[in-house]
Design an enzyme around this catalytic site. Structure first.
Site, PDB file in Angstrom:
ATOM      1  N   LYS A  22       0.831  -1.210   0.000  1.00  0.00           N
ATOM      2  CA  LYS A  22       0.000   0.000   0.000  1.00  0.00           C
ATOM      3  C   LYS A  22       0.864   1.258   0.000  1.00  0.00           C
ATOM      4  CE  LYS A  22      -2.743   0.949   3.727  1.00  0.00           C
ATOM      5  NZ  LYS A  22      -2.552   2.342   4.197  1.00  0.00           N
ATOM      6  N   SER A  23       1.866   1.303   0.863  1.00  0.00           N
ATOM      7  CA  SER A  23       2.715   2.504   0.946  1.00  0.00           C
ATOM      8  C   SER A  23       3.392   2.777  -0.392  1.00  0.00           C
ATOM      9  CB  SER A  23       3.809   2.310   2.005  1.00  0.00           C
ATOM     10  OG  SER A  23       3.256   2.241   3.282  1.00  0.00           O
ATOM     11  N   ARG A  27       2.905   6.007  -3.207  1.00  0.00           N
ATOM     12  CA  ARG A  27       4.061   6.817  -3.641  1.00  0.00           C
ATOM     13  C   ARG A  27       4.257   6.732  -5.149  1.00  0.00           C
ATOM     14  NH1 ARG A  27       4.393   5.622   1.539  1.00  0.00           N
ATOM     15  NH2 ARG A  27       5.865   6.645   2.965  1.00  0.00           N
ATOM     16  N   ARG A 123      -7.841  12.626  12.563  1.00  0.00           N
ATOM     17  CA  ARG A 123      -6.403  12.354  12.670  1.00  0.00           C
ATOM     18  C   ARG A 123      -5.568  13.638  12.534  1.00  0.00           C
ATOM     19  NH1 ARG A 123      -4.984   7.183   9.252  1.00  0.00           N
ATOM     20  NH2 ARG A 123      -3.077   7.425  10.487  1.00  0.00           N
ATOM     21  N   SER A 168       7.867   9.445  11.573  1.00  0.00           N
ATOM     22  CA  SER A 168       6.706   9.282  10.702  1.00  0.00           C
ATOM     23  C   SER A 168       7.143   9.342   9.251  1.00  0.00           C
ATOM     24  CB  SER A 168       5.669  10.383  10.967  1.00  0.00           C
ATOM     25  OG  SER A 168       4.728  10.392   9.885  1.00  0.00           O
ATOM     26  N   GLN A 170       5.179   9.266   6.769  1.00  0.00           N
ATOM     27  CA  GLN A 170       4.259  10.129   6.023  1.00  0.00           C
ATOM     28  C   GLN A 170       4.723  11.576   6.102  1.00  0.00           C
ATOM     29  OE1 GLN A 170       0.467   9.154   7.762  1.00  0.00           O
ATOM     30  NE2 GLN A 170       0.244   7.303   6.519  1.00  0.00           N
ATOM     31  N   ASP A 318       2.522  -0.862  12.133  1.00  0.00           N
ATOM     32  CA  ASP A 318       1.213  -1.369  11.709  1.00  0.00           C
ATOM     33  C   ASP A 318       0.980  -2.820  12.141  1.00  0.00           C
ATOM     34  OD1 ASP A 318       0.647   1.088  10.577  1.00  0.00           O
ATOM     35  OD2 ASP A 318       1.399   0.519   8.606  1.00  0.00           O
ATOM     36  N   ARG A 349      -5.591   2.640  18.356  1.00  0.00           N
ATOM     37  CA  ARG A 349      -5.268   1.208  18.376  1.00  0.00           C
ATOM     38  C   ARG A 349      -4.802   0.694  19.732  1.00  0.00           C
ATOM     39  NH1 ARG A 349      -2.535   0.710  12.392  1.00  0.00           N
ATOM     40  NH2 ARG A 349      -4.519   0.688  11.251  1.00  0.00           N
ATOM     41  N   ARG A 391      -6.757  -2.978  10.153  1.00  0.00           N
ATOM     42  CA  ARG A 391      -5.819  -3.838  10.890  1.00  0.00           C
ATOM     43  C   ARG A 391      -6.540  -4.558  12.039  1.00  0.00           C
ATOM     44  NH1 ARG A 391      -2.217  -3.649   7.058  1.00  0.00           N
ATOM     45  NH2 ARG A 391      -1.533  -1.581   6.532  1.00  0.00           N
TER      46      ARG A 391
HETATM   47  C1  S3P Z   1       2.809   4.893   6.255  1.00  0.00           C
HETATM   48  C2  S3P Z   1       3.502   5.245   7.403  1.00  0.00           C
HETATM   49  C3  S3P Z   1       3.022   4.908   8.744  1.00  0.00           C
HETATM   50  C4  S3P Z   1       2.041   3.751   8.731  1.00  0.00           C
HETATM   51  C5  S3P Z   1       0.976   3.937   7.678  1.00  0.00           C
HETATM   52  C6  S3P Z   1       1.593   4.065   6.294  1.00  0.00           C
HETATM   53  C7  S3P Z   1       3.344   5.338   4.954  1.00  0.00           C
HETATM   54  O1  S3P Z   1       2.371   6.036   9.302  1.00  0.00           O
HETATM   55  O2  S3P Z   1       1.446   3.584   9.989  1.00  0.00           O
HETATM   56  O3  S3P Z   1       0.094   2.828   7.680  1.00  0.00           O
HETATM   57  O4  S3P Z   1       2.889   4.852   3.894  1.00  0.00           O
HETATM   58  O5  S3P Z   1       4.232   6.200   4.959  1.00  0.00           O
HETATM   59  P1  S3P Z   1       3.188   7.228  10.034  1.00  0.00           P
HETATM   60  O6  S3P Z   1       3.992   7.932   9.029  1.00  0.00           O
HETATM   61  O7  S3P Z   1       2.115   8.115  10.626  1.00  0.00           O
HETATM   62  O8  S3P Z   1       4.027   6.565  11.085  1.00  0.00           O
END
Ligand code: S3P
Length: 435
Positions: A22-23, A27, A123, A168, A170, A318, A349, A391
């Site tokens: 997914k990540s 991207r 969030r 993080s 993200q 995760d 969570r 999850r």
């Molecule tokens: C992700 C980073 C993580 C993860 C999320 C996906 C990403 O979050 O928990 O499911 O794709 O960069 P954080 O950046 O908030 O840690």
């Protein structure tokens, strides 16, 4: 809301070809949208979250042909050519809402309002808005730092050194993307290393990624990104629940080929090893610039409890809910610390994992920054609510297979965020999913 019942399962076995990461899919779609060449993305994840990103890049002016789950050819608009619409719906996708502002701040266009579903609306988004403002961008949140997020692309950006209070990927990714448009160097330092898919993809697209003593950076302004065609590896976070099903009930066990084994994602493997689980890793060729390989898991001797230390958390953020489930079957007290980030995921969570485990018969307690589970070696079973969190839905279903009496999972459809085929794949390894 869909409820499914997962009965106890004695023998789990088979091979599963997991969904794509997914990540990496998010991207790849975002970088392809600003790439100077058409990009063929092979095997991107088809899920609710990645569909939201595909829709967003098309609404910003990129064109896309093909289907998620198969192959998508994205014709981008170049690094500064996106034309964002007045509003973009990020649905449940936190990765989209946190990464796309890093591109929008460089497009020179009008305001774009980013919004999402009720879960996303709760969030924290100030964690990207504040550092983007420090770079000179016009980015605003609702009071309380939550969505909607308003971004405009007209302000000039300056390279900035960011010290993130929490690791993080993200936030780091958003700031590196914004750094492509900024004058000078943009650096991001984290308290512990988070997943580096963005850095790998930027380097593949011809951007020089700077590194210094654990910090990562880019030097702007960058003229162009030229993302090569890429294949998306299978998702370690999708492997995790099936791996745990194999550890708890595997006979002969599960085999999961071609899984992404980026070391910043696979922290669960070290935890499983400490717990004494029978898990094997067979490294394979790289896929999409990422290490990958085959994972096998079978039922072994009784698991030992373990402690997950704060510095381990980013590499299994995760998967921590599943550590709670493993803890219920391990001898001793399993402790997760330094994981307050779990409180701001698709659900809180810490609360939802402890609540579900207790509802199913485990002895579990919340801590401010994690949880503790005293292993009883078994779970009674019962009912658990997914709380809109993919999850948690997967955890509850695996718990059903490993429990004495089975588990009814309410809101099972939440799996669609990352793993729409989860029920079918569980059935393929012998776990009944009725309903
Ligand atoms: C992700 C980073 C993580 C993860 C999320 C996906 C990403 O979050 O928990 O499911 O794709 O960069 P954080 O950046 O908030 O840690």
């Amino acid at each position: 809301m869909d409820s499914v019942r997962v009965p106890p399962t004695e023998a789990v076995g088979g091979t599963v070809h997991l969904p794509a990461d997914k990540s990496i899919t998010h991207r790849a779609l975002l970088l392809a949208a600003v790439s100077d060449r058409p990009v063929t993305i092979s095997g991107p994840l088809d899920s609710d979250d990645t569909q939201a990103t595909l829709t967003a890049v098309v609404r910003c002016g990129a064109s896309a042909q093909g289907d998620l789950g198969d192959a998508v050819v994205v014709r981008g608009r170049g690094l500064r050519g996106l034309r964002p619409p007045p509003a973009l719906d990020c649905a449940n996708a936190g990765t989209l809402m946190r990464l796309v502002p890093g591109l929008l701040v460089g497009q020179g266009g009008d305001f774009c309002v980013l919004d999402g579903d009720d879960s996303l609306r709760s969030r924290p988004m100030d964690r990207v808005a504040r550092p983007l403002r420090a770079m000179g961008a016009n980015v605003f949140t609702a009071p309380g730092g939550t969505p909607p997020l308003v971004v405009d692309g007209t302000a000039p950006l300056r390279g900035t050194v960011h010290d993130l209070p929490v690791a993080s990927a993200q936030v780091k990714s958003c700031l590196l993307l914004a750094g492509l448009f900024a004058e000078g160097e943009t650096w991001v330092r984290e308290p512990a290393a988070s997943r580096d898919h963005t850095e790998r993809m930027l380097a593949a697209a011809g951007v020089e990624v700077l590194r210094d003593d654990g910090a990562v950076g880019v030097r702007g302004p960058v003229d162009a990104v030229v993302l090569p065609d890429l294949a998306v590896p299978r998702d370690f976070s999708a492997a995790a629940p099936l791996l745990v099903a194999g550890v708890l009930r595997g006979d002969p066990g599960v085999c999961l080929p071609e899984v992404n084994l980026n070391p910043l994602r696979t922290g669960l493997l070290a935890v499983l090893e400490r717990m004494g689980a029978d898990v094997r890793v067979e490294p394979g060729p790289d896929v999409g610039g990422e290490p990958s390989g085959t994972l096998r898991a079978a039922r072994g001797p009784t698991l030992h409890a373990t402690e997950v230390a704060p510095e381990e958390v980013p590499a299994l953020i995760d998967e921590l809910p599943l550590v709670g489930l493993l803890g219920a079957f391990a001898a001793g007290r399993t402790v997760v610390r330094g994981a307050e980030e779990l409180r701001v995921k698709e659900s809180d969570r810490i609360a939802t994992v402890v609540g579900a485990l207790r509802a199913l018969g485990a002895e579990a307690v919340e801590r401010d920054d994690g949880f503790e589970v005293v292993g009883g070696g078994r779970l009674t079973g019962g009912e658990a609510a997914a709380a809109g969190d993919h999850r948690l839905a997967m955890l509850a279903a695996v718990a059903g297979a490993a429990s004495d009496g089975g588990v009814t999972v309410h809101g099972f459809e939440a799996v669609g965020a990352s793993y729409p085929r989860f029920g079918a794949d569980l059935a393929a390894i012998g776990v009944g999913v009725d309903g």
